[in-house]
Design an enzyme around this catalytic site. Structure first.
Site, PDB file in Angstrom:
ATOM      1  N   SER A 157      27.053  24.895 -33.792  1.00  0.00           N
ATOM      2  CA  SER A 157      25.763  24.897 -33.104  1.00  0.00           C
ATOM      3  C   SER A 157      25.156  23.506 -33.129  1.00  0.00           C
ATOM      4  O   SER A 157      25.387  22.726 -34.064  1.00  0.00           O
ATOM      5  CB  SER A 157      24.809  25.873 -33.794  1.00  0.00           C
ATOM      6  OG  SER A 157      23.488  25.721 -33.328  1.00  0.00           O
ATOM      7  N   TYR A 170      21.087  28.188 -41.282  1.00  0.00           N
ATOM      8  CA  TYR A 170      21.954  28.304 -40.101  1.00  0.00           C
ATOM      9  C   TYR A 170      22.669  26.976 -39.820  1.00  0.00           C
ATOM     10  O   TYR A 170      23.875  26.935 -39.578  1.00  0.00           O
ATOM     11  CB  TYR A 170      21.072  28.710 -38.917  1.00  0.00           C
ATOM     12  CG  TYR A 170      21.778  28.945 -37.604  1.00  0.00           C
ATOM     13  CD1 TYR A 170      22.495  30.123 -37.372  1.00  0.00           C
ATOM     14  CD2 TYR A 170      21.695  28.008 -36.580  1.00  0.00           C
ATOM     15  CE1 TYR A 170      23.111  30.349 -36.154  1.00  0.00           C
ATOM     16  CE2 TYR A 170      22.307  28.234 -35.357  1.00  0.00           C
ATOM     17  CZ  TYR A 170      23.011  29.404 -35.153  1.00  0.00           C
ATOM     18  OH  TYR A 170      23.621  29.624 -33.934  1.00  0.00           O
ATOM     19  N   LYS A 174      26.669  26.249 -39.901  1.00  0.00           N
ATOM     20  CA  LYS A 174      27.321  25.859 -38.650  1.00  0.00           C
ATOM     21  C   LYS A 174      28.058  24.522 -38.776  1.00  0.00           C
ATOM     22  O   LYS A 174      29.125  24.347 -38.181  1.00  0.00           O
ATOM     23  CB  LYS A 174      26.288  25.800 -37.512  1.00  0.00           C
ATOM     24  CG  LYS A 174      25.823  27.179 -37.035  1.00  0.00           C
ATOM     25  CD  LYS A 174      26.994  28.064 -36.651  1.00  0.00           C
ATOM     26  CE  LYS A 174      26.582  29.260 -35.830  1.00  0.00           C
ATOM     27  NZ  LYS A 174      27.728  30.161 -35.548  1.00  0.00           N
TER      28      LYS A 174
END
Length: 308
Positions: A157, A170, A174
């Protein structure tokens, strides 16, 4: 499309797509099936934050694929459960004979600023995104080595590559997937296992609140799928970070600057601080083919300095 463009044909291939009950994963599964792949549609059927579970979502995608003339089976394993993931791979082999493609797409969000985030919310996101991909990849790795063919797509991401407020958990997970890809792409190369990363920008139930309403249509998940198909195809690159969204495709790179030899000694910290702009200057930067490139660069500059 020019006449000499490669045809992305997946006939005879077997794909596992995790988190495929909706959003981007659903589009991945539908696209692979439409181009001839037999697909294992994996989805726990939980909420965006990872709670709950239901087989309904995965089965609905399977029904959709079958209605269009394709072949698919549903699987409700949590990617955080290695035994369940191993059983999923066994199910795929029993049903279809092999596994050629793994798209690690499953994920959850638990966004909060780092100051307000509970450690459990950090751990849970890392567990699903990073360890989930590790579990699924480990479960197919020996199989792909034995058949001397494999295509693995990790979902990274822009939040991991470049950061995003409220997404420390997150983003960490990622970018960790990029590190996993870097080494697996080296280890798998001898047996034609190609490992790549996809960085999607798409309006799904996880991200739709982030987009202006007028942009939701442009950022629909279908616009990301071509990048996945290229990374999962027979002629896929190896060790590529492909970004995709709204019809635009980019590549991301982790680079190494040329650097400067500053030396060893008591005054080096001050010298480094004074010359930091030279060290970080991106002129002539490279994309190393392995981590050894950093050490090689440092040795070369050190030896050159010693000869002066």
């Amino acid at each position: 499309m020019s006449n000499d463009s490669p045809i992305l044909d997946f006939k005879g291939r077997v794909a596992i797509v995790t988190g495929a009950g909706g959003g981007l994963g659903r589009q991945h599964a539908l696209a692979l099936a439409a181009r001839g792949a037999k697909v294992v549609v994996n989805d726990l059927g939980g909420t965006v934050n990872g709670t709950g579970g239901s087989p309904v979502a995965a089965q609905a995608v399977v029904d959709e694929i079958k209605a269009a003339g394709g072949e698919a089976i549903a699987n409700g394993a949590s990617v955080t459960d290695f035994a369940a993931v191993q059983a999923m791979v066994a199910q795929a082999v029993e049903a279809f004979g092999r596994v050629d493609i793994l798209v690690n797409n499953a994920g959850i969000l638990r966004d909060k600023s780092f100051a307000k985030m509970e450690l459990e919310d950090f751990r849970s996101v890392v567990d699903v995104h990073l360890m989930g991909a590790v579990h699924c990849t480990k479960a197919v790795w020996a199989l792909m080595n034995e058949q001397k063919y494999g295509r693995i797509v990790m979902t990274t991401s822009s939040s991991g590559l470049y950061g995003n407020f409220g997404q420390s958990n997150y983003g960490a997970a990622k970018l960790a997937l990029v590190g996993l890809m870097q080494t697996l792409s080296i280890e798998g190369a001898k047996n034609d296992i190609r490992v790549n990363c996809l960085a999607p920008t798409a309006a799904t139930r996880m991200t739709e609140d982030l987009f202006p309403k007028e942009m939701l249509e442009a950022f629909r998940p279908e616009a990301v799928v071509p990048a996945m198909l290229v990374l999962a195809g027979q002629d896929a690159p190896n060790r590529t970070i492909l970004c995709a969204g709204a019809g635009t495709f980019e590549a991301a790179h982790i680079t190494l600057t040329e650097g400067r030899y500053i030396g060893i000694g008591d005054q080096v910290p001050e010298a480094l601080a004074a010359r930091l702009a030279e060290v970080t200057d991106r002129t002539g930067e490279q994309v190393p083919q392995s981590g050894a490139a950093q050490g090689s660069n440092e040795v070369a500059k050190g030896m050159a300095a010693a000869r002066r």
